[in-house]
Design a protein around this motif. Sequence first.
Motif, PDB file in Angstrom:
ATOM      1  N   ALA A 155       0.853  -1.188   0.000  1.00 34.16           N
ATOM      2  CA  ALA A 155       0.000   0.000   0.000  1.00 34.16           C
ATOM      3  C   ALA A 155       0.887   1.236   0.000  1.00 34.16           C
ATOM      4  O   ALA A 155       1.774   1.376   0.844  1.00 34.16           O
ATOM      5  N   HIS A 156       0.661   2.133  -0.930  1.00 40.79           N
ATOM      6  CA  HIS A 156       1.533   3.300  -1.054  1.00 40.79           C
ATOM      7  C   HIS A 156       0.748   4.591  -1.277  1.00 40.79           C
ATOM      8  O   HIS A 156       1.257   5.544  -1.869  1.00 40.79           O
ATOM      9  N   GLY A 157      -0.505   4.603  -0.808  1.00 41.09           N
ATOM     10  CA  GLY A 157      -1.248   5.852  -0.755  1.00 41.09           C
ATOM     11  C   GLY A 157      -2.142   6.167  -1.929  1.00 41.09           C
ATOM     12  O   GLY A 157      -2.679   7.277  -2.001  1.00 41.09           O
ATOM     13  N   ASP A 158      -2.358   5.222  -2.843  1.00 37.85           N
ATOM     14  CA  ASP A 158      -3.214   5.539  -3.988  1.00 37.85           C
ATOM     15  C   ASP A 158      -4.362   4.544  -4.167  1.00 37.85           C
ATOM     16  O   ASP A 158      -4.964   4.480  -5.227  1.00 37.85           O
ATOM     17  N   SER A 159      -4.656   3.761  -3.154  1.00 35.74           N
ATOM     18  CA  SER A 159      -5.756   2.790  -3.150  1.00 35.74           C
ATOM     19  C   SER A 159      -5.530   1.615  -4.095  1.00 35.74           C
ATOM     20  O   SER A 159      -6.440   0.816  -4.328  1.00 35.74           O
ATOM     21  N   ALA A 207      -2.854  -1.057  -3.952  1.00 31.85           N
ATOM     22  CA  ALA A 207      -1.683  -1.649  -3.317  1.00 31.85           C
ATOM     23  C   ALA A 207      -1.018  -2.672  -4.226  1.00 31.85           C
ATOM     24  O   ALA A 207      -1.681  -3.396  -4.967  1.00 31.85           O
ATOM     25  N   PHE A 208       0.308  -2.734  -4.140  1.00 31.23           N
ATOM     26  CA  PHE A 208       1.042  -3.758  -4.858  1.00 31.23           C
ATOM     27  C   PHE A 208       0.964  -5.075  -4.095  1.00 31.23           C
ATOM     28  O   PHE A 208       0.700  -5.103  -2.898  1.00 31.23           O
ATOM     29  N   ASP A 209       1.218  -6.166  -4.822  1.00 28.38           N
ATOM     30  CA  ASP A 209       0.966  -7.495  -4.280  1.00 28.38           C
ATOM     31  C   ASP A 209       2.207  -8.338  -4.063  1.00 28.38           C
ATOM     32  O   ASP A 209       2.132  -9.546  -3.968  1.00 28.38           O
ATOM     33  N   GLY A 210       3.389  -7.706  -3.969  1.00 24.21           N
ATOM     34  CA  GLY A 210       4.601  -8.484  -3.792  1.00 24.21           C
ATOM     35  C   GLY A 210       5.142  -8.947  -5.130  1.00 24.21           C
ATOM     36  O   GLY A 210       4.630  -8.591  -6.191  1.00 24.21           O
ATOM     37  N   ARG A 211       6.182  -9.759  -5.087  1.00 21.16           N
ATOM     38  CA  ARG A 211       6.858 -10.162  -6.316  1.00 21.16           C
ATOM     39  C   ARG A 211       5.924 -10.983  -7.201  1.00 21.16           C
ATOM     40  O   ARG A 211       5.218 -11.862  -6.730  1.00 21.16           O
ATOM     41  N   GLY A 212       5.993 -10.688  -8.507  1.00 26.91           N
ATOM     42  CA  GLY A 212       5.081 -11.318  -9.452  1.00 26.91           C
ATOM     43  C   GLY A 212       3.753 -10.581  -9.467  1.00 26.91           C
ATOM     44  O   GLY A 212       3.559  -9.593  -8.764  1.00 26.91           O
ATOM     45  N   GLY A 213       2.826 -11.025 -10.283  1.00 24.66           N
ATOM     46  CA  GLY A 213       1.520 -10.359 -10.331  1.00 24.66           C
ATOM     47  C   GLY A 213       1.640  -8.988 -10.956  1.00 24.66           C
ATOM     48  O   GLY A 213       2.127  -8.816 -12.063  1.00 24.66           O
ATOM     49  N   ILE A 214       1.213  -7.971 -10.223  1.00 25.18           N
ATOM     50  CA  ILE A 214       1.255  -6.602 -10.723  1.00 25.18           C
ATOM     51  C   ILE A 214       2.675  -6.056 -10.603  1.00 25.18           C
ATOM     52  O   ILE A 214       3.257  -6.057  -9.522  1.00 25.18           O
ATOM     53  N   LEU A 215       3.205  -5.552 -11.703  1.00 30.54           N
ATOM     54  CA  LEU A 215       4.556  -5.005 -11.725  1.00 30.54           C
ATOM     55  C   LEU A 215       4.562  -3.501 -11.486  1.00 30.54           C
ATOM     56  O   LEU A 215       5.461  -2.970 -10.840  1.00 30.54           O
ATOM     57  N   ALA A 216       3.559  -2.820 -12.014  1.00 28.39           N
ATOM     58  CA  ALA A 216       3.514  -1.355 -11.940  1.00 28.39           C
ATOM     59  C   ALA A 216       2.133  -0.896 -12.382  1.00 28.39           C
ATOM     60  O   ALA A 216       1.335  -1.675 -12.909  1.00 28.39           O
ATOM     61  N   HIS A 217       1.848   0.379 -12.172  1.00 23.64           N
ATOM     62  CA  HIS A 217       0.632   0.970 -12.715  1.00 23.64           C
ATOM     63  C   HIS A 217       0.850   2.464 -12.889  1.00 23.64           C
ATOM     64  O   HIS A 217       1.784   3.044 -12.315  1.00 23.64           O
ATOM     65  N   ALA A 218       0.018   3.071 -13.700  1.00 25.43           N
ATOM     66  CA  ALA A 218       0.124   4.508 -13.955  1.00 25.43           C
ATOM     67  C   ALA A 218      -1.273   5.074 -14.154  1.00 25.43           C
ATOM     68  O   ALA A 218      -2.220   4.344 -14.477  1.00 25.43           O
ATOM     69  N   PHE A 219      -1.383   6.377 -13.969  1.00 21.29           N
ATOM     70  CA  PHE A 219      -2.671   7.061 -14.058  1.00 21.29           C
ATOM     71  C   PHE A 219      -2.741   7.910 -15.322  1.00 21.29           C
ATOM     72  O   PHE A 219      -1.728   8.459 -15.764  1.00 21.29           O
ATOM     73  N   GLY A 259      -2.789  12.288 -11.635  1.00 21.93           N
ATOM     74  CA  GLY A 259      -2.832  12.125 -13.082  1.00 21.93           C
ATOM     75  C   GLY A 259      -1.439  12.085 -13.692  1.00 21.93           C
ATOM     76  O   GLY A 259      -0.628  12.972 -13.442  1.00 21.93           O
ATOM     77  N   GLY A 260      -1.168  11.060 -14.484  1.00 18.82           N
ATOM     78  CA  GLY A 260       0.126  10.909 -15.129  1.00 18.82           C
ATOM     79  C   GLY A 260       1.165  10.176 -14.307  1.00 18.82           C
ATOM     80  O   GLY A 260       2.185   9.739 -14.836  1.00 18.82           O
ATOM     81  N   ASP A 261       0.939  10.034 -13.000  1.00 18.95           N
ATOM     82  CA  ASP A 261       1.942   9.428 -12.122  1.00 18.95           C
ATOM     83  C   ASP A 261       2.125   7.951 -12.423  1.00 18.95           C
ATOM     84  O   ASP A 261       1.172   7.249 -12.799  1.00 18.95           O
ATOM     85  N   ALA A 262       3.346   7.461 -12.238  1.00 23.31           N
ATOM     86  CA  ALA A 262       3.682   6.059 -12.496  1.00 23.31           C
ATOM     87  C   ALA A 262       4.355   5.468 -11.267  1.00 23.31           C
ATOM     88  O   ALA A 262       5.307   6.050 -10.743  1.00 23.31           O
ATOM     89  N   HIS A 263       3.859   4.322 -10.821  1.00 16.29           N
ATOM     90  CA  HIS A 263       4.382   3.654  -9.633  1.00 16.29           C
ATOM     91  C   HIS A 263       4.861   2.255  -9.995  1.00 16.29           C
ATOM     92  O   HIS A 263       4.189   1.541 -10.737  1.00 16.29           O
ATOM     93  N   PHE A 264       6.006   1.868  -9.445  1.00 20.37           N
ATOM     94  CA  PHE A 264       6.616   0.574  -9.725  1.00 20.37           C
ATOM     95  C   PHE A 264       6.761  -0.211  -8.419  1.00 20.37           C
ATOM     96  O   PHE A 264       7.157   0.356  -7.401  1.00 20.37           O
ATOM     97  N   ASP A 265       6.444  -1.492  -8.477  1.00 21.82           N
ATOM     98  CA  ASP A 265       6.488  -2.332  -7.279  1.00 21.82           C
ATOM     99  C   ASP A 265       7.939  -2.634  -6.916  1.00 21.82           C
ATOM    100  O   ASP A 265       8.637  -3.338  -7.654  1.00 21.82           O
ATOM    101  N   GLU A 266       8.382  -2.127  -5.793  1.00 22.05           N
ATOM    102  CA  GLU A 266       9.764  -2.321  -5.352  1.00 22.05           C
ATOM    103  C   GLU A 266      10.019  -3.761  -4.905  1.00 22.05           C
ATOM    104  O   GLU A 266      11.177  -4.163  -4.736  1.00 22.05           O
ATOM    105  N   SER A 267       8.972  -4.564  -4.755  1.00 26.50           N
ATOM    106  CA  SER A 267       9.155  -5.974  -4.430  1.00 26.50           C
ATOM    107  C   SER A 267       9.726  -6.756  -5.610  1.00 26.50           C
ATOM    108  O   SER A 267      10.264  -7.849  -5.431  1.00 26.50           O
TER     109      SER A 267
END
Length: 251
Positions: free
Chosen positions: A152-156, A158-170, A177-185
Amino acid sequence: MESILFCAALFLSHSFAVPVDPRHTAQQVLQGYLDKFYPSVLKGGPHLEEQIREMQKFFHLTVTGTLTKETEEVMNQPRCGVPDVAGASQSAPRWGRNVLTYRINRYTRDLPSQTVDRIIKQAFQVWSDVTPLVFRKTSRPADIEISFAYGAHGDSSAFDGRGGILAHAFPPGQGTGGDAHFDESERWSEYNREVNLFLVAAHEFGHSLGLQHSSVRGALMYPSYSYQNPQRFKLSNDDTQKIQRLYGKKK
């Protein structure tokens, strides 16, 4: 229906893109995945079988409405966290200017910061090479804020650990808007090890510019991750045509 739930139970032992609570039933796990990536465009929501069909059509699988082996394999692939099917009210947004700024707020521990800077710049260049867009790195608040984060990183979303979701952007807009987040796991790399940062970043920045997922296998905006050599990377015609519809051709 029983066969769907039986196959869904297999997900509990795999890595996939919806965080799993052990108290959840197999149906909740399957429904959670479909609701995340194939949200209902109908009031009241479609039946489970209809959502599965929608997913199978998107990925060009055999359409059965049941959870086949090939469908399960697709659902277990590492991927982007953005839905594959947007809501009916969503149109393709775009920035109203061609010069955009970006800022890297938190770096990954997997790569030197200078390497991340270079890769991010190359990922933006994928889009500036075919449009009039110009991207400028800044240390001040920017149009596109970039960060690596755990869980969970403040944008509702949450990342799910290694594998699965790698990143998302708005998509373009105010606030996130426009922000890009990458799963540090994940284990981020500039080569063919674990997850290649360039390929994922270029994909996410497509979302930052207003693109949705493509069902064309081999397109950069295809939702599932697959490796290709960044040194030989070439933007597909599908990606090029869609981004140029939003911003025009490079002059």
